[in-house]
Design an enzyme around this catalytic site. Structure first.
Site, PDB file in Angstrom:
ATOM      1  N   GLY A   1       0.783  -1.234   0.000  1.00 59.57           N
ATOM      2  CA  GLY A   1       0.000   0.000   0.000  1.00 59.57           C
ATOM      3  C   GLY A   1       0.813   1.281   0.000  1.00 59.57           C
ATOM      4  N   SER A   2       2.057   1.231  -0.503  1.00 61.85           N
ATOM      5  CA  SER A   2       2.840   2.476  -0.471  1.00 61.85           C
ATOM      6  C   SER A   2       2.275   3.506  -1.445  1.00 61.85           C
ATOM      7  CB  SER A   2       4.318   2.201  -0.749  1.00 61.85           C
ATOM      8  OG  SER A   2       4.529   1.805  -2.073  1.00 61.85           O
ATOM      9  N   ASN A   3       1.746   3.057  -2.573  1.00 60.41           N
ATOM     10  CA  ASN A   3       1.098   4.013  -3.483  1.00 60.41           C
ATOM     11  C   ASN A   3      -0.182   4.566  -2.876  1.00 60.41           C
ATOM     12  OD1 ASN A   3       2.410   4.410  -6.243  1.00 60.41           O
ATOM     13  ND2 ASN A   3       2.606   2.195  -5.947  1.00 60.41           N
TER      14      ASN A   3
ATOM     15  N   MET B   1      -3.946  -6.615  -7.293  1.00 53.66           N
ATOM     16  CA  MET B   1      -3.450  -7.685  -8.148  1.00 53.66           C
ATOM     17  C   MET B   1      -4.560  -8.644  -8.601  1.00 53.66           C
ATOM     18  SD  MET B   1      -0.449  -6.574  -8.371  1.00 53.66           S
ATOM     19  CE  MET B   1       0.682  -7.789  -9.053  1.00 53.66           C
TER      20      MET B   1
ATOM     21  N   HIS C   1       1.086   1.026 -13.156  1.00 55.20           N
ATOM     22  CA  HIS C   1       1.771  -0.188 -13.608  1.00 55.20           C
ATOM     23  C   HIS C   1       3.278   0.102 -13.652  1.00 55.20           C
ATOM     24  CE1 HIS C   1       2.224  -4.022 -15.610  1.00 55.20           C
ATOM     25  NE2 HIS C   1       3.085  -3.429 -16.421  1.00 55.20           N
TER      26      HIS C   1
ATOM     27  N   THR D   1      -9.283  -0.291 -18.744  1.00 58.70           N
ATOM     28  CA  THR D   1     -10.271  -0.792 -19.701  1.00 58.70           C
ATOM     29  C   THR D   1     -10.266  -2.319 -19.620  1.00 58.70           C
ATOM     30  OG1 THR D   1      -8.664  -0.928 -21.486  1.00 58.70           O
ATOM     31  CG2 THR D   1      -9.838   1.170 -21.239  1.00 58.70           C
TER      32      THR D   1
ATOM     33  N   LEU E   1      -6.008  -5.730 -20.404  1.00 53.39           N
ATOM     34  CA  LEU E   1      -5.075  -5.624 -19.287  1.00 53.39           C
ATOM     35  C   LEU E   1      -3.942  -4.640 -19.591  1.00 53.39           C
ATOM     36  CD1 LEU E   1      -4.312  -6.831 -16.490  1.00 53.39           C
ATOM     37  CD2 LEU E   1      -2.824  -8.416 -17.739  1.00 53.39           C
TER      38      LEU E   1
END
Ligand code: GAR
Length: 196
Positions: free
Chosen positions: A12-14, A90, A109, A141, A144
């Site tokens: 969860g750093s982002n 993920m 990403h 969208t 992937l």
């Protein structure tokens, strides 16, 4: 004020970077952090920041992606988010879910898309002998890691880099890029942002 839900599966750093950025004159606020993994490290970080949290354990649903997404939707609904930010989330989402959130769901990403969608991005960049790596924020969208690009940050590859050393430098770039893109996106600006 736009309401943002952040979806995580790991450390969860982002999520911390995003949630921490939404203060003052920022056009959005974090309303919920949802984890697909019970006990994910990001949950405790979200709680420490005073954020509402929920867990939708993907393993309970096995291959039933629609069932997982129905539970995810039920967790989100009471918080009425305007925007979903996938941040180390993920799970692959179904076309029905991505269509429902079209234009309102972002992902980060760890590669310079369209290079290296999927997993093991840093090992693949090193194996290819690339001179630079980086990260991409894009709209989600049905395809992937292939939605419209909202921003990219480039990171030089150094002699002696390993997948781990490169990942940690790219992660620092992610923490700069994602909040900057979200701020613009929440204000209605989808022009791609390019950070060095
Ligand atoms: C980040 O590097 C993110 O780009 C990546 O997972 C990490 C999560 O770190 N996402 C993907 O690989 C998505 N396919 P975090 O939990 O500390 O934010």
């Amino acid at each position: 004020m736009k309401r943002v839900a952040i979806l995580i599966s790991g450390s969860g750093s982002n999520m911390v970077a995003l949630a921490g950025s939404m203060t003052g004159d920022h056009p959005a606020r974090p309303v919920l952090v949802v984890s697909s993994v019970p006990g994910a490290g990001g949950l405790a970080k979200a709680e420490a920041m005073g954020l509402a949290t929920a867990t939708v354990d993907h393993r309970r649903f096995g291959a039933d992606r629609a069932g997982f997404e129905a539970a995810l939707g039920a967790a989100l609904a009471p918080h009425a988010p305007d925007i979903l930010c996938l941040a180390g989330f993920m799970r692959i989402l179904t076309p029905a879910f991505t269509a429902h959130w079209a234009g309102r769901m972002l992902n980060i990403h760890p590669s310079l898309l369209p290079k290296y969608p999927g997993l093991h991005t840093h090992a693949r960049a090193l194996a290819a002998g690339d001179a630079e790596a980086g990260c991409t924020v894009h709209e989600v969208t049905a395809d992937l890691d292939a939605g419209p690009v909202l921003g990219q940050a480039r990171v030089p590859i150094m002699a002696g880099d390993t997948p781990d050393s490169l990942a940690s430098r790219v992660l620092e770039a992610e923490h700069r890029l994602y909040p900057a893109v979200l701020r613009r996106f929440a204000a209605g600006d989808r022009t791609p942002l390019h950070l060095p």
